[in-house]
Design a protein around this motif. Structure first.
Motif, PDB file in Angstrom:
ATOM      1  N   UNK A 171      -9.567  -9.901   5.368  1.00  0.00           N
ATOM      2  CA  UNK A 171      -9.578  -8.654   6.119  1.00  0.00           C
ATOM      3  C   UNK A 171      -8.312  -8.462   6.938  1.00  0.00           C
ATOM      4  N   UNK A 172      -7.788  -9.553   7.498  1.00  0.00           N
ATOM      5  CA  UNK A 172      -6.551  -9.460   8.272  1.00  0.00           C
ATOM      6  C   UNK A 172      -5.386  -9.037   7.386  1.00  0.00           C
ATOM      7  N   UNK A 173      -5.335  -9.596   6.170  1.00  0.00           N
ATOM      8  CA  UNK A 173      -4.258  -9.228   5.252  1.00  0.00           C
ATOM      9  C   UNK A 173      -4.424  -7.783   4.787  1.00  0.00           C
ATOM     10  N   UNK A 174      -5.656  -7.352   4.620  1.00  0.00           N
ATOM     11  CA  UNK A 174      -5.914  -5.969   4.244  1.00  0.00           C
ATOM     12  C   UNK A 174      -5.423  -4.996   5.318  1.00  0.00           C
ATOM     13  N   UNK A 175      -5.375  -5.458   6.567  1.00  0.00           N
ATOM     14  CA  UNK A 175      -4.942  -4.605   7.681  1.00  0.00           C
ATOM     15  C   UNK A 175      -3.447  -4.677   7.943  1.00  0.00           C
ATOM     16  N   UNK A 176      -2.713  -5.469   7.156  1.00  0.00           N
ATOM     17  CA  UNK A 176      -1.267  -5.566   7.326  1.00  0.00           C
ATOM     18  C   UNK A 176      -0.637  -4.180   7.147  1.00  0.00           C
ATOM     19  N   UNK A 177       0.327  -3.873   8.002  1.00  0.00           N
ATOM     20  CA  UNK A 177       0.933  -2.535   7.983  1.00  0.00           C
ATOM     21  C   UNK A 177       1.493  -2.162   6.610  1.00  0.00           C
ATOM     22  N   UNK A 178       2.138  -3.113   5.942  1.00  0.00           N
ATOM     23  CA  UNK A 178       2.722  -2.818   4.633  1.00  0.00           C
ATOM     24  C   UNK A 178       1.632  -2.455   3.625  1.00  0.00           C
ATOM     25  N   UNK A 179       0.486  -3.154   3.701  1.00  0.00           N
ATOM     26  CA  UNK A 179      -0.620  -2.873   2.781  1.00  0.00           C
ATOM     27  C   UNK A 179      -1.248  -1.522   3.115  1.00  0.00           C
ATOM     28  N   UNK A 180      -1.425  -1.251   4.393  1.00  0.00           N
ATOM     29  CA  UNK A 180      -2.009   0.023   4.826  1.00  0.00           C
ATOM     30  C   UNK A 180      -1.130   1.188   4.369  1.00  0.00           C
ATOM     31  N   UNK A 187      -1.681   3.890  -3.235  1.00  0.00           N
ATOM     32  CA  UNK A 187      -2.781   3.153  -3.861  1.00  0.00           C
ATOM     33  C   UNK A 187      -4.062   3.280  -3.042  1.00  0.00           C
ATOM     34  N   UNK A 188      -4.710   4.427  -3.049  1.00  0.00           N
ATOM     35  CA  UNK A 188      -5.933   4.592  -2.246  1.00  0.00           C
ATOM     36  C   UNK A 188      -7.053   3.648  -2.664  1.00  0.00           C
ATOM     37  N   UNK A 189      -7.008   3.149  -3.914  1.00  0.00           N
ATOM     38  CA  UNK A 189      -8.069   2.252  -4.371  1.00  0.00           C
ATOM     39  C   UNK A 189      -8.089   0.934  -3.607  1.00  0.00           C
TER      40      UNK A 189
END
Length: 269
Positions: A171-180, A187-189
């Motif tokens: 979850x923390x990696x999912x919240x990374x600014x680059x990923x967001x 990539x909305x998926x």
């Protein structure tokens, strides 16, 4: 119960295991529909990339010796996901009771596979110096890049890398600014499907049941680091005549992964 329909549903739910448990297709596997014996050793192989040589004007393309490593895997677990319905339940509904249970049964078997693999991730089996990840809030894409650099320095091939993370760090990696930003703009998926893209060459998988022993929060590996072998049990009707006890036995094999299960249906008195 319609035989063809049951087989088709079983086949389809085996296919879904690739989505539900992507680790099963990201490691080295040895699946077969040939029956196995409990305690049997399966000898499988890990392939090492061949060396590259310069073209020689006299000798042409000089062939290199192939390198494979034999690995013995013992069939030490005999798992089943069995369900039953009594006569009252069968008589009270027109639902396809067995078919609706098959996806859940295959999910349970797939989770058992994955949990058995996770149990092998110990300091005794993998002796490289661990990476200290720090708090989940500090786990970012930059951390993953650092892990990749460490693996490259150790000679781990760039392709076939996987990163398992527990739910907090995933979850923390999912919240990374680059990923967001990637999710918002291209990539909305990533958001709608809760599935991270490749990050620095790693297939990132949420490992919700990863053991937390010794503060383990993640595990970065190459596909050859874990190996899974599976065989269905023998069909009793093939062992001795009349050995089915009135049951129906059918080996179902997924043609893509090669994973096989033995489907048994019978009526108890």
């Amino acid at each position: 119960t319609d035989t063809y329909y049951t087989d088709a549903v079983s086949q389809r739910t085996l296919e879904l295991l690739k989505v539900q448990f992507p680790l099963l297709t990201r490691i080295t596997t040895d699946f077969s529909n040939e029956p196995g014996r409990l305690g049997q050793q399966i000898i499988t192989r890990i392939v090492t990339p061949p060396a590259v040589a310069d073209y020689h004007t006299s000798n042409g393309y000089v062939a290199q010796t192939t390198t494979t490593t034999d690995v013995a895997v013992t069939l030490d677990k005999h798992k089943a996901a069995a369900v039953k319905f009594d006569a009252n339940v069968m008589a009270s509904t027109r639902r396809e009771l067995f078919e609706e249970q098959l996806p859940a049964q295959h999910y349970s078997l797939g989770k058992a596979f994955v949990d058995a693999l996770y149990a092998l991730i110990t300091a005794g089996n993998f002796t490289e110096t661990p990476t200290v990840a720090g708090a989940a809030m500090d786990f970012t894409r930059a951390t993953v890049i650092g892990i990749g650099q460490t693996m490259t320095a150790r000679g781990v091939p760039v392709t076939g890398r996987v990163l398992l993370l527990n739910s907090e760090y995933y979850g923390a990696l999912m919240s990374d600014d680059a990923i967001v930003n990637l999710a918002a703009n291209q990539r909305p998926e990533i958001i709608t499907g809760n599935r991270l893209p490749l990050i620095h060459g790693f297939e990132v998988i949420e490992a919700s049941s990863l053991p937390g022993t010794n503060n383990l929060v993640g595990f970065a590996l190459h596909q050859n680091a874990l190996l899974l072998a599976s065989r269905p049990p023998a069909d009793p009707s093939q062992v001795f005549e009349g050995g089915t006890g009135g049951a129906r036995y059918k080996t179902i094999t997924n043609p893509d992964t090669g994973l096989s299960v033995l489907l048994i249906q019978h009526v108890l008195p």
